[in-house]
Design a protein around this motif. Structure first.
Motif, mmCIF file in Angstrom:
data_model
loop_
_atom_site.group_PDB
_atom_site.id
_atom_site.type_symbol
_atom_site.label_atom_id
_atom_site.label_comp_id
_atom_site.label_asym_id
_atom_site.label_seq_id
_atom_site.Cartn_x
_atom_site.Cartn_y
_atom_site.Cartn_z
ATOM 1 N N LEU A 115 -71.584 -91.311 101.019
ATOM 2 C CA LEU A 115 -70.437 -90.694 101.706
ATOM 3 C C LEU A 115 -71.057 -89.279 102.091
ATOM 4 N N GLN A 118 -72.829 -89.538 105.723
ATOM 5 C CA GLN A 118 -71.467 -89.620 106.817
ATOM 6 C C GLN A 118 -71.221 -88.054 107.237
ATOM 7 N N VAL A 119 -71.210 -87.330 105.797
ATOM 8 C CA VAL A 119 -69.947 -86.413 106.332
ATOM 9 C C VAL A 119 -70.665 -85.481 106.771
ATOM 10 N N PHE A 122 -70.690 -86.366 110.206
ATOM 11 C CA PHE A 122 -69.421 -85.591 111.136
ATOM 12 C C PHE A 122 -69.332 -83.902 111.456
ATOM 13 N N ALA A 152 -62.438 -89.408 116.086
ATOM 14 C CA ALA A 152 -63.507 -89.627 114.680
ATOM 15 C C ALA A 152 -63.952 -88.460 113.834
ATOM 16 N N LEU A 153 -63.552 -87.311 113.712
ATOM 17 C CA LEU A 153 -63.529 -85.918 112.860
ATOM 18 C C LEU A 153 -61.712 -85.695 112.547
ATOM 19 N N CYS A 155 -60.069 -88.609 111.807
ATOM 20 C CA CYS A 155 -59.796 -89.732 110.693
ATOM 21 C C CYS A 155 -60.996 -88.450 109.302
ATOM 22 N N GLY A 156 -61.733 -88.178 109.570
ATOM 23 C CA GLY A 156 -62.904 -87.679 109.255
ATOM 24 C C GLY A 156 -61.794 -86.812 107.887
ATOM 25 N N VAL A 157 -60.788 -85.933 108.360
ATOM 26 C CA VAL A 157 -59.992 -85.039 107.593
ATOM 27 C C VAL A 157 -58.427 -85.419 107.087
ATOM 28 N N MET A 159 -59.122 -88.844 105.927
ATOM 29 C CA MET A 159 -59.239 -89.549 104.773
ATOM 30 C C MET A 159 -59.644 -88.364 103.785
ATOM 31 N N ALA A 160 -60.412 -87.670 103.513
ATOM 32 C CA ALA A 160 -60.349 -85.656 102.703
ATOM 33 C C ALA A 160 -58.632 -85.610 102.041
ATOM 34 N N LEU A 237 -72.557 -93.743 114.814
ATOM 35 C CA LEU A 237 -70.981 -94.063 113.683
ATOM 36 C C LEU A 237 -71.118 -95.475 114.222
#
Length: 319
Positions: A115, A118-119, A122, A152-153, A155-157, A159-160, A237
């Protein structure tokens, strides 16, 4: 397997639609010196990733010798590159490291280590997009690329936020989310581990991006640093999407679609991605040696320990 069929189907469509023969010619003419640099970069990222895993596991109570960590990481990579899903090698790495601290902590160490990578990818993508936006006159990103970056960003936010919100739930889901947050604090935000995590993650991401840029240079395309920071993360990615085997097909399609933004052809993008995929696959081959050594060790006869020896020896016959 469905993923294998999807990979073959996408590669066939790209080959027919983008003049795959031209991409193959660029690949055949690749400069071996740049390919060697790409191999060195990918080898460095493997060793550094093993060190990152070792440090992460140490924060969770596991002690993994560096040699074993490197060997296990190579083995996980060769499995991930060969089988659909892209995570079976990491799952095996967690299972094989479970004996000291239990499977739960071993799995958490592997998951958090991946993880973190991947972070960082990003964040690199976000910084590159910000630089392009604030410094006009260089790389111009069309609306659809900015949309991809934003998605993409987002999706990351999301998930957090989901992990943070799940901690308020009751039952098993809430406990799992709280355990994950606690593990993240211990492994990534701890004062002892944070400097090493920052340095390693930046170095690993730089090695991956450089490897792709070297493969592009080998096949005839020179990429500026800003282009590497923005376009290569988008290309790489695609490899985490579990719809093909190790991103084959999706990665080539992304490269073919993005390379015209830097004045290169779609065929050049496809050739660069093929070179990267092949060099990445070659860089994991030491994992086969680890597998063979492990299998040989399991088949060697076990020596008898002292407690298994007979308590008395037969008397010698008189001459």
């Amino acid at each position: 397997m469905i993923q294998i069929g999807v990979a073959l189907g996408v590669m066939t469509l790209l080959w027919v639609g983008l003049d795959g023969a031209q991409a193959l010619r660029l690949l055949a003419q690749a400069d071996p010196r740049w390919l060697a640099l790409a191999m060195l970069a990918l080898t460095a990222q493997t060793v550094l990733s093993a060190l990152r895993w070792r440090i992460t596991a140490r924060q969770l109570g596991q002690t993994i010798p560096m040699g074993r960590a490197v060997g296990e990481y190579y083995l996980a990579q060769v499995v991930n590159q060969s089988l659909p899903g892209g995570v079976l090698g990491d799952a095996g790495r967690a299972v094989r490291a479970r004996h000291q601290a239990g499977l739960k902590r071993a799995g958490a160490a592997v998951a958090i280590e991946r993880l973190a990578g991947q972070v960082t990818l990003f964040l690199t993508l976000a910084c590159g997009a910000l630089i392009v936006t604030l410094m006009p006159g260089g790389l111009v990103l069309p609306a659809w690329v900015m949309g991809l970056i934003g998605a993409a960003l987002a999706c990351g936010v999301a998930m957090a936020l989901a992990v943070g919100g799940a901690g308020r739930l009751s039952g098993r889901a809430g406990r799992a989310a709280r355990d994950l947050r606690a593990a993240l604090r211990v492994t990534l935000l701890n004062r002892r581990a944070l400097p090493a995590q920052i340095g390693l993650n930046l170095a690993i991401t730089a090695a991956n991006l450089a490897a792709f840029a070297f493969c592009a240079r080998a096949t005839g395309t020179e990429m500026a640093p800003v282009a590497v920071a923005v376009l290569v993360p988008l290309i790489l990615l695609t490899m985490i999407l579990p719809v093909t085997v190790s991103g084959w097909g999706l990665r080539e399609g992304a490269a073919a679609g993005l390379f015209p933004l830097i004045g290169a052809s779609a065929q050049a993008g496809m050739a660069a991605s093929l070179a990267f995929g092949l060099i990445f696959l070659a860089s994991t081959l030491p994992g086969l040696l680890v597998l063979l050594m492990d299998r040989r060790a399991r088949h060697l006869p076990t020596r008898m320990s002292p407690q298994h020896l007979p308590s008395t020896l037969p008397a010698q016959a008189d001459p």
